[in-house]
Design an enzyme around this catalytic site. Sequence first.
Site, PDB file in Angstrom:
ATOM      1  N   GLU A 185      -2.254  -7.108   7.620  1.00  0.00           N
ATOM      2  CA  GLU A 185      -0.908  -6.957   8.166  1.00  0.00           C
ATOM      3  C   GLU A 185      -0.777  -7.717   9.479  1.00  0.00           C
ATOM      4  O   GLU A 185      -1.772  -8.107  10.108  1.00  0.00           O
ATOM      5  CB  GLU A 185      -0.612  -5.464   8.372  1.00  0.00           C
ATOM      6  CG  GLU A 185       0.767  -5.123   8.938  1.00  0.00           C
ATOM      7  CD  GLU A 185       1.939  -5.598   8.084  1.00  0.00           C
ATOM      8  OE1 GLU A 185       2.084  -6.833   7.916  1.00  0.00           O
ATOM      9  OE2 GLU A 185       2.719  -4.741   7.628  1.00  0.00           O
TER      10      GLU A 185
ATOM     11  N   HIS B  42       0.827  -1.210   0.000  1.00  0.00           N
ATOM     12  CA  HIS B  42       0.000   0.000   0.000  1.00  0.00           C
ATOM     13  C   HIS B  42       0.861   1.260   0.000  1.00  0.00           C
ATOM     14  O   HIS B  42       2.024   1.259   0.411  1.00  0.00           O
ATOM     15  CB  HIS B  42      -0.936   0.007   1.213  1.00  0.00           C
ATOM     16  CG  HIS B  42      -0.203   0.120   2.518  1.00  0.00           C
ATOM     17  ND1 HIS B  42       0.317   1.311   2.992  1.00  0.00           N
ATOM     18  CD2 HIS B  42       0.103  -0.816   3.449  1.00  0.00           C
ATOM     19  CE1 HIS B  42       0.899   1.108   4.155  1.00  0.00           C
ATOM     20  NE2 HIS B  42       0.790  -0.176   4.447  1.00  0.00           N
TER      21      HIS B  42
END
Length: 205
Positions: free
Chosen positions: A85, A16
């Site tokens: 994550e 990202h």
Amino acid sequence: MSPVAEPRHQLVLLRHGETEWSRTGRHTGLTDLPLTERGIAGARAVGTLLRGREFALVLASPLQRARRTAELAGLTPEIEPNLLEWDYGAAEGLTTAEIRAQRGATWTVFGDGVTPGATPGETLEEVAARASRVLAHIDGALRTGDVALVGHGHALRILTAVYLRQELRFAAQLPLEAGAVSILGWEKELPAILAWNRLPDLDPA
């Protein structure tokens, strides 16, 4: 499995774009932060690195920084919770320097792990197990075309170690910047890194 049976298409990894916490080096696990303006620009620019590629499958983490990066890069992802994550537990929101002040000057997330905090935290092995589930999920698609995964720094590094059949802590030696593109594939019968940590040019001369 014989080398002939191995998939030959490429696995494209996209971390990202920049968030305020990634910019300042804070551990950002499950906190759902937006992209910064530079992160938005970087995600748009990533499209130049992906130009001309067609994907059999695109998956993204549910968190907005990953979903938004995928969309800005011109991708239409399916949501894959296993791409979340690392749950950093008590390390969430802290820099490595701050954690070392608490736990000792040699602390690393790969070597020492995390402790529970507002969230339970995960072990390295638990993150790797999620990565293994992602790789199992995309196996069929990789046999028909390229696959893109849009996610997070540590989780994608661990997934890479699993893909390469390396010891999990090998991921510590794979720095991956916000907004970077990496490509995994094959060198003869061996899984291989074909490109790593490529960033689009945000400041053209």
